[in-house]
Structure formats: C-alpha cells, structure tokens
Design an enzyme around this catalytic site. Sequence first.
Site, PDB file in Angstrom:
ATOM      1  N   ASP A 135     -37.620 -25.100  13.332  1.00 50.63           N
ATOM      2  CA  ASP A 135     -37.483 -23.765  13.724  1.00 50.63           C
ATOM      3  C   ASP A 135     -36.001 -23.460  14.218  1.00 50.63           C
ATOM      4  O   ASP A 135     -35.203 -23.291  14.713  1.00 50.63           O
ATOM      5  CB  ASP A 135     -38.270 -23.613  15.651  1.00 50.63           C
ATOM      6  CG  ASP A 135     -37.975 -21.979  15.890  1.00 50.63           C
ATOM      7  OD1 ASP A 135     -37.383 -21.037  15.567  1.00 50.63           O
ATOM      8  OD2 ASP A 135     -38.798 -21.913  17.429  1.00 50.63           O
ATOM      9  N   ASP A 394     -35.571 -16.274   9.892  1.00 50.65           N
ATOM     10  CA  ASP A 394     -36.148 -16.708  10.819  1.00 50.65           C
ATOM     11  C   ASP A 394     -37.513 -17.870  10.645  1.00 50.65           C
ATOM     12  O   ASP A 394     -38.571 -17.412   9.931  1.00 50.65           O
ATOM     13  CB  ASP A 394     -36.415 -15.994  12.417  1.00 50.65           C
ATOM     14  CG  ASP A 394     -37.242 -17.438  13.408  1.00 50.65           C
ATOM     15  OD1 ASP A 394     -36.674 -17.914  13.414  1.00 50.65           O
ATOM     16  OD2 ASP A 394     -37.867 -16.316  13.731  1.00 50.65           O
TER      17      ASP A 394
END
Length: 516
Positions: A135, A394
């Site tokens: 992440d 992201d």
Amino acid sequence: MRRRMQWSISSQILMIIISFFFIPIIVHGFNVEKDHEGHKVKLELVHRHNARFAKHGGGNLNKVEAIKGFIHRDYIRRMRMNQRWGLYHPISSHRRKGFETFQMSMHAGADYGFGEYFVQVQVGTPSQKFWLVADTGNELTWFNCKDALETKNHSGVRKRHKKSSKKKSKSRHKSRSRSKKKKTRTRTKTRVRAKTNPCNGVFCPKRSGSFQAVTCSSDKCKFDLSNLFSLTECPRPSDPCQYDISYIDGSSAKGYFGTDTITVDLTNGKKGKLHNLTIGCTKSVLNGITFNQETGGILGLGYGKDSFVDKSVIEYGGKFSYCLMDHLSNKNVSNYLTFGSYNAKLLGEMQTSELLLFPPFYGVNITGISVGGQMLKIPSQVWDFDAKGGVILDSGTTLTQLIEPAYVAVFEALTKSLTKVNKVSDDFGGLEFCFSSEGFNMSTVAKLVFHFGGGANFEPPVKSYIIDVAPGVKCIGIIVINGPGVSVMGNIMQQNHLWEFDLAQYTVGFAPSTCT
Ligand SMILES: *[C@@H]1O[C@H](CO)[C@@H](O)[C@H](O)[C@H]1NC(C)=O
Ligand SMILES: *[C@@H]1O[C@H](CO)[C@@H](O)[C@H](O)[C@H]1NC(C)=O
Ligand SMILES: *[C@@H]1O[C@H](CO)[C@@H](O)[C@H](O)[C@H]1NC(C)=O
Ligand SMILES: *[C@@H]1O[C@H](CO)[C@@H](O)[C@H](O)[C@H]1NC(C)=O
Ligand SMILES: *[C@@H]1O[C@H](CO)[C@@H](O)[C@H](O)[C@H]1NC(C)=O
C-alpha cells in the site's frame, strides 16, 4: 534536484472527517528472491484477486460484487486521504512533531474489495512470515498480532479492551472460517490450526527477540506517531503506545506500536535486515471487518520518517519498484516488489518524470490527457497541487479517480469511440458507462494517454480503463470525484507496467511489461 513537497495552505482540501480506510486482509506463507550486488531485495508480489487467496474469502464473490466493493472501498480510502492531506498541509515533512492527537470515526471497508496486491514479508527474530497488502498510500506497516503482551501486566491495555474482549476472541476464531459472507463469518466457530502453533498466521511479538514495544510516555508515541493515530492514553509510563482505528459503524482495529526487524532476501542469496522499524501490532479487529488470521496486515509503502520505504531506500539504492501483473492473473503468476535495481523484462523504454513527494503519498506531474491522439481540454488546475488538484499514484486504490472536469472530458472522448456498443443499465457500483462485451473489439477503443511533465507519455492498455466487471460486461473503469481535489491513479491503471520510485533522484519511471 530534491523535491520534497509540502501541502500549501491553498491546497487544503475541504474534508469531512469520516473514516480511516481499512483493508481486509489475507495472509499466507512466504517466498522471496535474492541477489547481493547492488543490494537488491525482492519481495514476491501477487494480486489480491489472486486465486491463492480465494479460499480465504472473497474469491467466490462474483465480479459485480467485487467491483462494487472496490468502488466503495476506494471511496472510504479517499475520505481518509483527504484527512491526511488536510493533516499535512501546515507541516514540514522534515519535522512532524507537534501534532495534536486526534481520533477518527470510521466506516468499514464495506465488503472486502480485492483491489490490492500482496507482498510477502518476514518480521522479527527469528522471522515470522506473512502476506501483506502493498500500500503506497500508507506509511505504517502493521501486522495482525497475537496479543502476547497482554499476558504481561498492562492494565491500561486491558481496560481499553475490556468491553470488546468477548467479541475479539470470537473474531479471532471466526477468521478460519471459509464462509464467504461477513455476517456468517463473525459467528462461525472454527478449528484453529493455532492449537498447534498459536502464532500461525499472526505475528507474535513475544516470540521475537528483536521486538520492542514503544512506550506511551515516549516522544515517539506522543509526537512522532500522533499522525498515525496513537492514543494519548498512558496509564503507566511503561505501557505500550496504542493506536485505535475506528469506523463509523463501530468496527475498529486496535493495537500498539513497536519496533522490530524486517528480514529481506537479497538477490545474491543472503539476508538483509532492516532494524528498528516502526510497526503496528494490531491486536483486535472488531465487528464486520473480515480479517483472516492468515492475513498479515499492511506493508506501508508510503513515504514517512522511519517507514519501511524510508529505511529500505537508505540501504538499498534509494529506490523501489513494482510491476503489477494483470489484476486478474492466475495464482501461478507472480512478480516482485524490488528495492534496488529492477530486473523486470520491459516491453518498451523506461520513461521518467518527476516524483512529487507529499508524504506519505507519491504525486506525479501530469500535464494532460489525450484520447485517440487528441489532447483533451482540461483546466490546468486539475493537475496542479498548488491549485487543490494534482495526481497521485496509489497501489492501494483500485479504480482510477479523476476530478470532474478531467473525468467529463475523458468520458466524452472515450464514449465517442463506443457508440456502437450495447449499453447495459445494471448498477455496477456507480460506473457510468457499461456495455455488453459480446462481439466487442477492444482495439476499436480510442487510446488513452497520460502526459507527464518533461514529455513522458503513459499509455495504459485498453483493459486498464475498459474493465471487465461481470461476465460479458465491460465498463469505463474510471470514477468521478467532485472537485477540487487530488486525482488518483489506481492499481488497475498501473497494471502491466513496471513502476519505479526513485527517492534519491525524485523521479518516477514506468515502462510496459507483462510483469511475468
Ligand atoms: C499487575 O499489576 C498490578 C499493579 O500494577 C499488581 O498489583 C499485580 O500484582 C500485577 N499482576 C501480575 C500478574 O503481574
Ligand atoms: C531506533 O530508532 C529511534 C528513532 O526512531 C532511535 O531513537 C532509537 O535509538 C533506535 N533504537 C535502536 C536500538 O537503534
Ligand atoms: C497458469 O495457470 C493457468 C490456468 O491454471 C494456465 O493456463 C497457465 O498456462 C499457467 N501459466 C504458467 C506460466 O504456468
Ligand atoms: C478488431 O479491430 C481491428 C482494427 O479495427 C481489426 O484489425 C481486427 O481484425 C479486429 N478484430 C476482430 C476480432 O474483429
Ligand atoms: C510539471 O511539468 C511542467 C512541464 O514540464 C512544468 O512546467 C511544471 O513546472 C511541472 N510542475 C511541477 C510541480 O513540477
């Protein structure tokens, strides 16, 4: 040329404090790869959609549910990002001290979307192995944790969790269940492999000789970790520094901070160690969050002081990269998250652009989007961080999110090349344009290109924006965000490319690859 950005006052985003994004997790065994020249580290990367995880839940969701899950989860995640942006704007990224501590209400990550990629990680001494979500929007690395410290006498910890301890023990056992629905899972009793090894699939800090809890009286707890939701509560100075991530619907994750060693396999066959890394030990996950005991947690690849990335790039060449294989890839397909020089087979030249670091996020300088060779008319503020816009990469967001003016332009241009399709009006999580894929020829879709500052052009494959959402159904897989705000290039858009984040040069590079 160093580029470490600060959020300017003008880029403050109007936000509603709602939630902290929470990823349902899945953990498993372990693998790695090696090399020592140039200190290269490779971690195996597989998509969460991967069949390897399917038996632990989610895999049997049909695609429509999954897409809705992605979208909802992405939305929740975005709420949290907005918070972080607000949080960061007045703070120098070099000195993060002096934060007020605050606690946030939350919302569950809805159904577990499977929008992320997982990475294998070894933590502690001797090392314990887990699969974690990769992440880039988070700098804290945390593990689902066996509450070994509770046997010691931490009255403060006990008190905090008294109310929830019953549920907690249920939720601990529930996760062995193979059932697919949240609700049933919560209550299902299960045989626990943990009988033989209570630390199977959960991090046991007690079994790690290198683990040290961060104490609640330390500056690290009071200041450094305040932006990571540390609590002010400190019954005794020696109690561990706790965090509490809660949701609006009452679900939450709680744990305490510690430091430990993460072991990495170098590409030369040797082991590398990252010492004294701040990690989270998540002790309890309550109500509706579909945790699996084998689901390790999150590998925080966002940039932050003492984060995994921070420590890693210092020792491993200043950069890291990942190659995201097709998100629907089979389990036999895996690739790597690499610290050091990448070793992927590229199908084209690597192009680079500047990396605009807004810790923990990785911003990029997009200057425009073209469709079918035609530059779209999009106001430049959309791309400008100083004008409340900008774009970040992201890995933890699934579908790309564009601020309205950009979305409208892209949508109109793409639908022009989709006039002959048979539209489908079912609800696919709010995706606006869906159609039957029967007889549809992908090569008739006008090509979407992201233009970067400095001349780099990113041309994702059509399947990265005309996505499969259900058998026989495709949609334009981009989400509209009401502006102003930051646009997010999600992981589906990034797939089939190698992405390299160079934190010494402040560049981001990308090149097409099958990532296999
Ligand atoms: C726990 O701590 C309390 C006071 O802090 C003490 O009285 C008690 O003996 C301790 N119990 C154990 C098992 O260490
Ligand atoms: C670990 O890092 C902290 C800074 O985050 C430092 O203050 C501390 O001395 C380090 N501990 C060890 C054992 O290296
Ligand atoms: C991976 O598995 C799929 C189906 O199980 C198979 O079609 C494919 O050939 C396999 N690929 C490799 C590289 O083994
Ligand atoms: C798809 O379209 C391309 C270009 O328009 C064409 O060359 C190709 O033959 C088509 N493929 C199919 C299966 O119709
Ligand atoms: C982005 O790229 C453009 C064109 O290369 C350049 O003029 C601009 O200064 C860059 N923006 C940032 C924030 O670096």
